[in-house]
Write a protein that holds these residues in place. Structure first.
Motif, PDB file in Angstrom:
ATOM      1  N   VAL A 157     -26.492  32.970 -65.415  1.00 51.39           N
ATOM      2  CA  VAL A 157     -25.056  32.719 -65.277  1.00 51.39           C
ATOM      3  C   VAL A 157     -24.753  31.997 -63.968  1.00 51.39           C
ATOM      4  CG1 VAL A 157     -22.796  33.806 -65.038  1.00 51.39           C
ATOM      5  CG2 VAL A 157     -24.404  34.657 -66.758  1.00 51.39           C
ATOM      6  N   ALA A 158     -25.388  32.439 -62.880  1.00 51.89           N
ATOM      7  CA  ALA A 158     -25.134  31.841 -61.574  1.00 51.89           C
ATOM      8  C   ALA A 158     -25.546  30.373 -61.532  1.00 51.89           C
ATOM      9  CB  ALA A 158     -25.878  32.631 -60.495  1.00 51.89           C
ATOM     10  N   PHE A 159     -26.711  30.052 -62.069  1.00 59.04           N
ATOM     11  CA  PHE A 159     -27.205  28.676 -62.015  1.00 59.04           C
ATOM     12  C   PHE A 159     -26.465  27.758 -62.980  1.00 59.04           C
ATOM     13  CE2 PHE A 159     -30.739  30.472 -59.672  1.00 59.04           C
ATOM     14  CZ  PHE A 159     -31.084  29.428 -58.816  1.00 59.04           C
ATOM     15  N   TRP A 160     -25.760  28.313 -63.956  1.00 58.11           N
ATOM     16  CA  TRP A 160     -24.950  27.497 -64.862  1.00 58.11           C
ATOM     17  C   TRP A 160     -23.909  26.700 -64.076  1.00 58.11           C
ATOM     18  CZ3 TRP A 160     -24.593  28.125 -70.532  1.00 58.11           C
ATOM     19  CH2 TRP A 160     -23.601  27.320 -71.111  1.00 58.11           C
ATOM     20  N   PHE A 161     -23.378  27.303 -62.997  1.00 60.05           N
ATOM     21  CA  PHE A 161     -22.255  26.713 -62.277  1.00 60.05           C
ATOM     22  C   PHE A 161     -22.680  25.849 -61.091  1.00 60.05           C
ATOM     23  CE2 PHE A 161     -20.611  30.495 -64.380  1.00 60.05           C
ATOM     24  CZ  PHE A 161     -19.498  29.987 -65.013  1.00 60.05           C
ATOM     25  N   ILE A 162     -23.974  25.697 -60.851  1.00 59.53           N
ATOM     26  CA  ILE A 162     -24.445  24.879 -59.736  1.00 59.53           C
ATOM     27  C   ILE A 162     -24.698  23.463 -60.214  1.00 59.53           C
ATOM     28  CG2 ILE A 162     -26.264  24.562 -58.016  1.00 59.53           C
ATOM     29  CD1 ILE A 162     -26.673  27.572 -58.028  1.00 59.53           C
ATOM     30  N   SER A 163     -23.994  22.495 -59.645  1.00 59.63           N
ATOM     31  CA  SER A 163     -24.146  21.068 -59.987  1.00 59.63           C
ATOM     32  C   SER A 163     -24.040  20.824 -61.483  1.00 59.63           C
ATOM     33  CB  SER A 163     -25.485  20.531 -59.459  1.00 59.63           C
ATOM     34  OG  SER A 163     -25.577  20.679 -58.064  1.00 59.63           O
ATOM     35  N   HIS A 164     -23.065  21.482 -62.114  1.00 59.59           N
ATOM     36  CA  HIS A 164     -22.823  21.307 -63.549  1.00 59.59           C
ATOM     37  C   HIS A 164     -24.071  21.595 -64.397  1.00 59.59           C
ATOM     38  CE1 HIS A 164     -18.847  19.575 -62.782  1.00 59.59           C
ATOM     39  NE2 HIS A 164     -19.416  18.857 -61.837  1.00 59.59           N
ATOM     40  N   GLY A 165     -24.874  22.543 -63.937  1.00 60.04           N
ATOM     41  CA  GLY A 165     -26.032  22.956 -64.726  1.00 60.04           C
ATOM     42  C   GLY A 165     -27.334  22.259 -64.369  1.00 60.04           C
ATOM     43  N   GLN A 166     -27.313  21.353 -63.393  1.00 60.40           N
ATOM     44  CA  GLN A 166     -28.557  20.662 -63.021  1.00 60.40           C
ATOM     45  C   GLN A 166     -29.598  21.654 -62.513  1.00 60.40           C
ATOM     46  OE1 GLN A 166     -29.772  17.576 -63.191  1.00 60.40           O
ATOM     47  NE2 GLN A 166     -28.002  16.752 -64.272  1.00 60.40           N
ATOM     48  N   ALA A 167     -29.162  22.605 -61.689  1.00 59.38           N
ATOM     49  CA  ALA A 167     -30.104  23.611 -61.180  1.00 59.38           C
ATOM     50  C   ALA A 167     -30.626  24.493 -62.299  1.00 59.38           C
ATOM     51  CB  ALA A 167     -29.417  24.462 -60.105  1.00 59.38           C
ATOM     52  N   LEU A 168     -29.770  24.754 -63.287  1.00 65.78           N
ATOM     53  CA  LEU A 168     -30.184  25.587 -64.417  1.00 65.78           C
ATOM     54  C   LEU A 168     -31.353  24.944 -65.158  1.00 65.78           C
ATOM     55  CD1 LEU A 168     -29.535  28.081 -66.213  1.00 65.78           C
ATOM     56  CD2 LEU A 168     -28.032  26.585 -67.537  1.00 65.78           C
ATOM     57  N   ARG A 169     -31.362  23.625 -65.245  1.00 62.15           N
ATOM     58  CA  ARG A 169     -32.428  22.921 -65.953  1.00 62.15           C
ATOM     59  C   ARG A 169     -33.800  23.240 -65.353  1.00 62.15           C
ATOM     60  NH1 ARG A 169     -34.982  17.682 -66.392  1.00 62.15           N
ATOM     61  NH2 ARG A 169     -34.087  16.854 -64.477  1.00 62.15           N
ATOM     62  N   PHE A 170     -33.886  23.272 -64.035  1.00 60.91           N
ATOM     63  CA  PHE A 170     -35.178  23.513 -63.401  1.00 60.91           C
ATOM     64  C   PHE A 170     -35.565  24.992 -63.444  1.00 60.91           C
ATOM     65  CE2 PHE A 170     -33.788  19.471 -61.520  1.00 60.91           C
ATOM     66  CZ  PHE A 170     -34.879  18.698 -61.850  1.00 60.91           C
ATOM     67  N   VAL A 171     -34.563  25.871 -63.509  1.00 61.45           N
ATOM     68  CA  VAL A 171     -34.872  27.292 -63.697  1.00 61.45           C
ATOM     69  C   VAL A 171     -35.436  27.520 -65.096  1.00 61.45           C
ATOM     70  CG1 VAL A 171     -33.904  29.612 -63.845  1.00 61.45           C
ATOM     71  CG2 VAL A 171     -33.156  28.078 -62.032  1.00 61.45           C
ATOM     72  N   VAL A 172     -34.787  26.934 -66.105  1.00 58.45           N
ATOM     73  CA  VAL A 172     -35.266  27.043 -67.479  1.00 58.45           C
ATOM     74  C   VAL A 172     -36.666  26.444 -67.585  1.00 58.45           C
ATOM     75  CG1 VAL A 172     -34.901  26.206 -69.841  1.00 58.45           C
ATOM     76  CG2 VAL A 172     -32.979  27.114 -68.524  1.00 58.45           C
ATOM     77  N   LEU A 173     -36.885  25.320 -66.922  1.00 61.64           N
ATOM     78  CA  LEU A 173     -38.192  24.657 -66.958  1.00 61.64           C
ATOM     79  C   LEU A 173     -39.262  25.548 -66.333  1.00 61.64           C
ATOM     80  CD1 LEU A 173     -39.316  21.881 -67.889  1.00 61.64           C
ATOM     81  CD2 LEU A 173     -39.093  21.126 -65.518  1.00 61.64           C
ATOM     82  N   PHE A 174     -38.949  26.170 -65.210  1.00 62.77           N
ATOM     83  CA  PHE A 174     -39.920  27.038 -64.539  1.00 62.77           C
ATOM     84  C   PHE A 174     -40.286  28.233 -65.425  1.00 62.77           C
ATOM     85  CE2 PHE A 174     -41.133  30.621 -61.874  1.00 62.77           C
ATOM     86  CZ  PHE A 174     -42.106  30.051 -61.062  1.00 62.77           C
ATOM     87  N   ILE A 175     -39.262  28.872 -66.013  1.00 61.44           N
ATOM     88  CA  ILE A 175     -39.531  30.013 -66.880  1.00 61.44           C
ATOM     89  C   ILE A 175     -40.347  29.577 -68.096  1.00 61.44           C
ATOM     90  CG2 ILE A 175     -38.474  31.811 -68.303  1.00 61.44           C
ATOM     91  CD1 ILE A 175     -36.105  31.787 -66.390  1.00 61.44           C
ATOM     92  N   GLY A 176     -40.072  28.361 -68.598  1.00 63.44           N
ATOM     93  CA  GLY A 176     -40.831  27.845 -69.722  1.00 63.44           C
ATOM     94  C   GLY A 176     -42.300  27.655 -69.398  1.00 63.44           C
ATOM     95  N   VAL A 177     -42.579  27.049 -68.245  1.00 64.58           N
ATOM     96  CA  VAL A 177     -43.972  26.834 -67.839  1.00 64.58           C
ATOM     97  C   VAL A 177     -44.673  28.162 -67.601  1.00 64.58           C
ATOM     98  CG1 VAL A 177     -45.455  25.881 -66.024  1.00 64.58           C
ATOM     99  CG2 VAL A 177     -43.504  24.556 -66.861  1.00 64.58           C
ATOM    100  N   MET A 178     -43.981  29.070 -66.943  1.00 67.04           N
ATOM    101  CA  MET A 178     -44.559  30.385 -66.665  1.00 67.04           C
ATOM    102  C   MET A 178     -44.887  31.112 -67.959  1.00 67.04           C
ATOM    103  SD  MET A 178     -44.851  32.579 -63.872  1.00 67.04           S
ATOM    104  CE  MET A 178     -45.077  34.344 -63.641  1.00 67.04           C
ATOM    105  N   SER A 179     -43.976  31.044 -68.921  1.00 69.15           N
ATOM    106  CA  SER A 179     -44.189  31.735 -70.191  1.00 69.15           C
ATOM    107  C   SER A 179     -45.294  31.078 -71.005  1.00 69.15           C
ATOM    108  CB  SER A 179     -42.886  31.756 -70.988  1.00 69.15           C
ATOM    109  OG  SER A 179     -43.020  32.505 -72.169  1.00 69.15           O
ATOM    110  N   SER A 180     -45.360  29.739 -70.977  1.00 65.83           N
ATOM    111  CA  SER A 180     -46.382  29.022 -71.747  1.00 65.83           C
ATOM    112  C   SER A 180     -47.783  29.359 -71.284  1.00 65.83           C
ATOM    113  CB  SER A 180     -46.155  27.515 -71.645  1.00 65.83           C
ATOM    114  OG  SER A 180     -44.965  27.128 -72.293  1.00 65.83           O
ATOM    115  N   LEU A 181     -47.961  29.488 -69.989  1.00 65.79           N
ATOM    116  CA  LEU A 181     -49.294  29.703 -69.436  1.00 65.79           C
ATOM    117  C   LEU A 181     -49.593  31.167 -69.116  1.00 65.79           C
ATOM    118  CD1 LEU A 181     -49.618  26.586 -67.099  1.00 65.79           C
ATOM    119  CD2 LEU A 181     -50.471  26.907 -69.424  1.00 65.79           C
ATOM    120  N   TYR A 182     -48.634  32.035 -69.412  1.00 63.64           N
ATOM    121  CA  TYR A 182     -48.850  33.454 -69.132  1.00 63.64           C
ATOM    122  C   TYR A 182     -50.081  33.980 -69.850  1.00 63.64           C
ATOM    123  CZ  TYR A 182     -48.161  38.506 -69.473  1.00 63.64           C
ATOM    124  OH  TYR A 182     -48.340  39.868 -69.451  1.00 63.64           O
TER     125      TYR A 182
END
Length: 261
Positions: free
Chosen positions: A173-198
């Motif tokens: 929720v917090a990252f949704w409001f940072i730079s119109h969601g730009q920061a959220l994109r990299f958080v989602v990307l990080f969680i995706g990479v972490m989950s893929s290689l877990y």
């Protein structure tokens, strides 16, 4: 700041864009453009950074919050496949030292046992795919929030499980409001990479370095034959292939520049 669209409109718009991308995919090449190159560079940095932090004493605590989220994906995958194969979920618990455990009755073991690793890899690939686009990342964050709350509903009501899941929802929720969601994109990307290689790192932990006899691969080998190391390697290879598919799909579906996004 522009008003946020409703979750229903978000999903409908993303679905139309995905269908359009699919119909036009045969005419597109996979040339990496500016924004995509940045995204690929970030993915590579995440892979290297996570691999280093995962194996260095004390520094691995930096990954603890994200590791707990990925464990939640793992256990959620066990739970959802148990329900889909006629089983029943009794509880889910998360532990920072032992990982997680899903207590369930029934279901098809040949599906529910590998579902933890392969399911979290699939979720990771979808998140990586969405991480190529800001709007898609917003939609992914909504789905993530629902999955986390379902895990909380299923989960054993200990303070760690509750805190981890609620903190995850708050982070999204917090990252949704940072730079119109730009920061959220990299958080989602990080969680995706972490989950893929877990699955790759956790299987190495369980089957190579620590020889954990209660791992999913060990239980699968006991029931269906073969060695736990063999099944672990197979699941790891499948996880990497799924992650690569998510990256290729992201390149093909989201050719926009950062400004266009």
């Amino acid at each position: 700041m522009a008003p946020l669209p409703s979750a229903q409109n978000d999903v409908a718009i993303l679905t139309r864009r995905a269908l359009m991308a699919g119909s036009d995919l045969s005419r597109r090449d996979l040339t990496v453009k500016g924004a995509q190159g940045v995204t690929l560079g970030v993915i590579a940095a995440y892979v290297v950074g996570i691999a280093i932090l995962w194996n260095i004493p004390y520094l691995h605590y930096i990954l603890w919050p994200f590791k707990m989220l990925v464990i939640a994906f793992h256990e959620f995958s066990h739970a959802i496949t148990a329900c889909c194969t006629g089983g029943r979920v009794e509880s889910i618990s998360l532990d920072p030292r032992e990982g997680g455990v899903t207590h369930m009755r029934g279901g098809i073991g040949a599906i529910t046992l590998p579902a933890g690793y392969l399911g979290s890899s699939l979720i990771g690939a979808l998140l990586t795919f969405c991480g190529f686009d800001t709007f898609a990342s917003k939609v992914a964050s909504i789905v993530l929030g629902v999955c986390f709350l379902l895990t909380l509903w299923w989960g054993k009501k200990d303070w760690l499980t509750i805190f981890t899941i609620l903190a995850a929802v708050g982070l999204l929720v917090a990252f949704w409001f940072i730079s119109h969601g730009q920061a959220l994109r990299f958080v989602v990307l990080f969680i995706g990479v972490m989950s893929s290689l877990y699955s790759v790192w956790d299987i190495c932990d369980d089957l190579i370095w620590r020889k954990v006899n209660t791992s999913d691969a060990t239980q699968f080998a006991k029931r269906y034959g073969g060695s736990s190391q063999c099944w672990g390697v197979i699941w790891s290879i499948i996880s990497v292939v799924i992650m690569a598919a998510g990256i290729v799909a992201g390149i093909a579906a989201f050719p926009e520049t950062s400004e266009q996004q």
